[in-house]
Motif scaffolding. Structure first.
Motif, mmCIF file in Angstrom:
data_model
loop_
_atom_site.group_PDB
_atom_site.id
_atom_site.type_symbol
_atom_site.label_atom_id
_atom_site.label_comp_id
_atom_site.label_asym_id
_atom_site.label_seq_id
_atom_site.Cartn_x
_atom_site.Cartn_y
_atom_site.Cartn_z
ATOM 1 N N MET A 203 0.833 -1.209 0.000
ATOM 2 C CA MET A 203 0.000 0.000 0.000
ATOM 3 C C MET A 203 0.868 1.260 0.000
ATOM 4 O O MET A 203 0.527 2.257 -0.649
ATOM 5 C CB MET A 203 -0.941 -0.010 1.204
ATOM 6 N N GLN A 204 1.983 1.232 0.696
ATOM 7 C CA GLN A 204 2.890 2.386 0.693
ATOM 8 C C GLN A 204 3.371 2.674 -0.727
ATOM 9 O O GLN A 204 3.402 3.833 -1.170
ATOM 10 C CB GLN A 204 4.088 2.126 1.609
ATOM 11 N N ASN A 205 3.745 1.633 -1.439
ATOM 12 C CA ASN A 205 4.244 1.807 -2.807
ATOM 13 C C ASN A 205 3.146 2.307 -3.742
ATOM 14 O O ASN A 205 3.385 3.166 -4.602
ATOM 15 C CB ASN A 205 4.824 0.491 -3.331
ATOM 16 N N TYR A 206 1.950 1.759 -3.588
ATOM 17 C CA TYR A 206 0.827 2.173 -4.421
ATOM 18 C C TYR A 206 0.533 3.661 -4.244
ATOM 19 O O TYR A 206 0.432 4.418 -5.220
ATOM 20 C CB TYR A 206 -0.408 1.336 -4.086
ATOM 21 N N VAL A 207 0.414 4.096 -2.988
ATOM 22 C CA VAL A 207 0.069 5.489 -2.727
ATOM 23 C C VAL A 207 1.213 6.422 -3.133
ATOM 24 O O VAL A 207 0.980 7.525 -3.640
ATOM 25 C CB VAL A 207 -0.310 5.678 -1.244
ATOM 26 N N ALA A 208 2.440 5.980 -2.960
ATOM 27 C CA ALA A 208 3.582 6.798 -3.387
ATOM 28 C C ALA A 208 3.508 7.076 -4.883
ATOM 29 O O ALA A 208 3.797 8.197 -5.343
ATOM 30 C CB ALA A 208 4.892 6.106 -3.036
ATOM 31 N N GLU B 251 -20.287 -3.633 -5.315
ATOM 32 C CA GLU B 251 -20.305 -4.650 -6.368
ATOM 33 C C GLU B 251 -21.571 -4.538 -7.223
ATOM 34 O O GLU B 251 -21.524 -4.712 -8.438
ATOM 35 C CB GLU B 251 -20.203 -6.049 -5.761
ATOM 36 N N GLN B 252 -22.691 -4.239 -6.582
ATOM 37 C CA GLN B 252 -23.947 -4.102 -7.330
ATOM 38 C C GLN B 252 -23.943 -2.861 -8.224
ATOM 39 O O GLN B 252 -24.779 -2.736 -9.114
ATOM 40 C CB GLN B 252 -25.125 -4.048 -6.362
ATOM 41 N N ALA B 253 -22.972 -1.962 -7.975
ATOM 42 C CA ALA B 253 -22.833 -0.765 -8.817
ATOM 43 C C ALA B 253 -21.651 -0.880 -9.774
ATOM 44 O O ALA B 253 -21.225 0.115 -10.361
ATOM 45 C CB ALA B 253 -22.673 0.477 -7.938
ATOM 46 N N GLY B 254 -21.110 -2.098 -9.930
ATOM 47 C CA GLY B 254 -20.056 -2.329 -10.904
ATOM 48 C C GLY B 254 -18.644 -2.148 -10.397
ATOM 49 O O GLY B 254 -17.695 -2.176 -11.183
ATOM 50 N N GLY B 255 -18.481 -1.970 -9.081
ATOM 51 C CA GLY B 255 -17.148 -1.802 -8.520
ATOM 52 C C GLY B 255 -16.594 -3.085 -7.937
ATOM 53 O O GLY B 255 -17.175 -4.167 -8.094
ATOM 54 N N ILE B 256 -15.465 -2.961 -7.260
ATOM 55 C CA ILE B 256 -14.783 -4.097 -6.638
ATOM 56 C C ILE B 256 -14.563 -3.777 -5.171
ATOM 57 O O ILE B 256 -14.279 -2.629 -4.803
ATOM 58 C CB ILE B 256 -13.431 -4.376 -7.319
ATOM 59 N N ALA B 257 -14.671 -4.801 -4.304
ATOM 60 C CA ALA B 257 -14.408 -4.650 -2.883
ATOM 61 C C ALA B 257 -13.542 -5.817 -2.417
ATOM 62 O O ALA B 257 -13.965 -6.974 -2.473
ATOM 63 C CB ALA B 257 -15.706 -4.601 -2.094
ATOM 64 N N SER B 258 -12.331 -5.494 -1.951
ATOM 65 C CA SER B 258 -11.340 -6.517 -1.602
ATOM 66 C C SER B 258 -10.622 -6.130 -0.311
ATOM 67 O O SER B 258 -10.640 -4.964 0.105
ATOM 68 C CB SER B 258 -10.314 -6.646 -2.745
ATOM 69 N N GLU C 180 -8.205 -2.646 -9.192
ATOM 70 C CA GLU C 180 -7.321 -3.652 -9.778
ATOM 71 C C GLU C 180 -5.888 -3.175 -9.824
ATOM 72 O O GLU C 180 -4.949 -3.952 -9.601
ATOM 73 C CB GLU C 180 -7.824 -4.040 -11.177
ATOM 74 N N ASN C 181 -5.669 -1.883 -10.112
ATOM 75 C CA ASN C 181 -4.320 -1.320 -10.062
ATOM 76 C C ASN C 181 -3.726 -1.467 -8.676
ATOM 77 O O ASN C 181 -2.577 -1.878 -8.501
ATOM 78 C CB ASN C 181 -4.331 0.170 -10.460
ATOM 79 N N CYS C 182 -4.521 -1.142 -7.671
ATOM 80 C CA CYS C 182 -4.058 -1.246 -6.292
ATOM 81 C C CYS C 182 -3.750 -2.698 -5.927
ATOM 82 O O CYS C 182 -2.708 -2.984 -5.316
ATOM 83 C CB CYS C 182 -5.120 -0.675 -5.354
ATOM 84 N N LEU C 183 -4.620 -3.611 -6.331
ATOM 85 C CA LEU C 183 -4.417 -5.022 -5.987
ATOM 86 C C LEU C 183 -3.171 -5.591 -6.673
ATOM 87 O O LEU C 183 -2.555 -6.533 -6.137
ATOM 88 C CB LEU C 183 -5.653 -5.835 -6.385
ATOM 89 N N SER C 184 -2.784 -5.046 -7.804
ATOM 90 C CA SER C 184 -1.593 -5.539 -8.505
ATOM 91 C C SER C 184 -0.335 -5.321 -7.658
ATOM 92 O O SER C 184 0.641 -6.072 -7.797
ATOM 93 C CB SER C 184 -1.444 -4.856 -9.869
ATOM 94 N N TYR C 185 -0.349 -4.317 -6.783
ATOM 95 C CA TYR C 185 0.787 -4.086 -5.898
ATOM 96 C C TYR C 185 0.846 -5.115 -4.771
ATOM 97 O O TYR C 185 1.893 -5.285 -4.142
ATOM 98 C CB TYR C 185 0.672 -2.687 -5.260
ATOM 99 N N HIS C 186 -0.274 -5.781 -4.501
ATOM 100 C CA HIS C 186 -0.333 -6.746 -3.395
ATOM 101 C C HIS C 186 -0.003 -8.167 -3.849
ATOM 102 O O HIS C 186 0.052 -9.082 -3.016
ATOM 103 C CB HIS C 186 -1.732 -6.731 -2.780
#
Length: 322
Positions: free
Chosen positions: A209-214, A279-286, A315-321
């Protein structure tokens, strides 16, 4: 504009579930009035007590919890309730079909500064033949929710609700007390340039998460090559409402500030209902490692990491994990 009951009935919502939702909303309308009165109602400030989470209770926390608890148990529509402000689950009508988990007043740190707060709720069916006093009836993954929503107490009082057929947004018409449909189907844009995080915790986050936000903060000079704006309301209802209405990413990730509490948000009455709405509005929750609504709960007040919002950005954020 259409009222809430016919809209839900057209969706195939049972009259029993509709009655339960309307019961929750009756309490929320009273909470809305008390919040709107502010200092005039004499319920601002903190109590001398802490809730099960170890958090200092605001007077409106206690009042909101009591309003929801009393009306739900009195109507007989629920088998049991679970609340952020209750140490244990509370048994209701042993013959009722539904159980309800709720955060009676999310964002209560905002109460005394007249900022956004709200009520979050999750509705599930109780297992057949179960005991109303058994807390294990709440140990169901978010996929078992039959309805979820929140009521946002802001300049207007708004309801975001799903019964599994998309996420709709209603606005309370205070002239006659009805929730009217003002947004047929919320659809979260897949792409966004907004994110919401409590940046004061940045030094405690895990490297992913640090890398993503940076990279977000580096803007058009960094690897993302585009600029991002940060928005932070400090009430999950407010930040998720912004995501539902114009997109964005909201996260309360794991941190190392307190090794005994690496997560902030509660699964049953915060993360799961918000995940269903998103999710019902087309988003992702992880959580960063798994889909929130697939988690098998093991405790009423279980906490989880949350990353939710616009599909492409999550999905961009999850790619860092990975």
């Amino acid at each position: 504009m259409r009222r809430l009951p016919p809209v839900l009935l057209e969706d195939g919502c049972s009259r029993e579930l509709l009655s339960l939702i309307r019961t929750i909303l009756a309490a929320c309308k009273e909470i809305s009035f008390r919040v709107g009165q502010g200092a005039l109602s004499g319920v601002l400030g903190s109590t001398l007590d802490e809730n099960i989470q170890g958090e200092t209770q605001k007077k409106l926390d206690v009042l909101s919890n009591q309003l929801l608890k009393d009306i739900l148990l009195e109507t007989g529509y629920v088998k049991a309730i679970a609340s952020e402000e209750e140490d244990y689950t509370v048994a209701g009508n042993p013959d009722a079909k539904f159980i309800v988990a709720f955060d009676p007043l999310d964002g209560s740190s905002n109460i005394d500064i007249n900022s956004l707060v709200g009520t979050i709720f999750s509705i599930m069916e109780a297992p057949e033949g179960s005991d109303a006093s058994d807390p294990s009836i709440f140990m169901q993954p978010g996929d078992k929710q039959v309805a979820a929503g929140y009521v946002l107490y802001g300049p207007s009082t708004m309801l975001a609700l799903t019964t599994g057929n998309g996420t709709r947004i209603f606005t309370l018409d205070k002239t006659h007390g009805s929730f009217l449909l003002t947004h047929e189907y919320a659809q979260i844009p897949a792409k966004t340039n907004e994110f919401a995080l409590n940046m004061s915790n940045q030094r405690h986050w895990q490297p992913a998460m640090q890398n993503y936000v940076a990279d977000l903060l580096a803007g058009d000079t960094g690897p993302r090559q585009e600029n991002f704006n940060m928005r932070w309301i400090a009430a999950m209802v407010g930040d998720v409402h912004r995501v539902l209405t114009r997109g964005g990413l909201f996260s309360y990730p794991a941190d190392t500030k307190d090794p005994n509490k690496p997560y902030k948000l509660r699964l049953l009455y915060e993360a799961n209902p918000m995940a269903m709405l998103v999710e019902q509005a087309g988003g992702i929750a992880s959580t960063g490692t798994e889909r929130i609504m697939s988690i098998q709960p093991d405790a009423i007040h279980q906490r989880v990491a949350v990353i939710l919002g616009s599909k492409d950005e999550v999905e961009n954020c999850l790619s860092y994990h990975q």
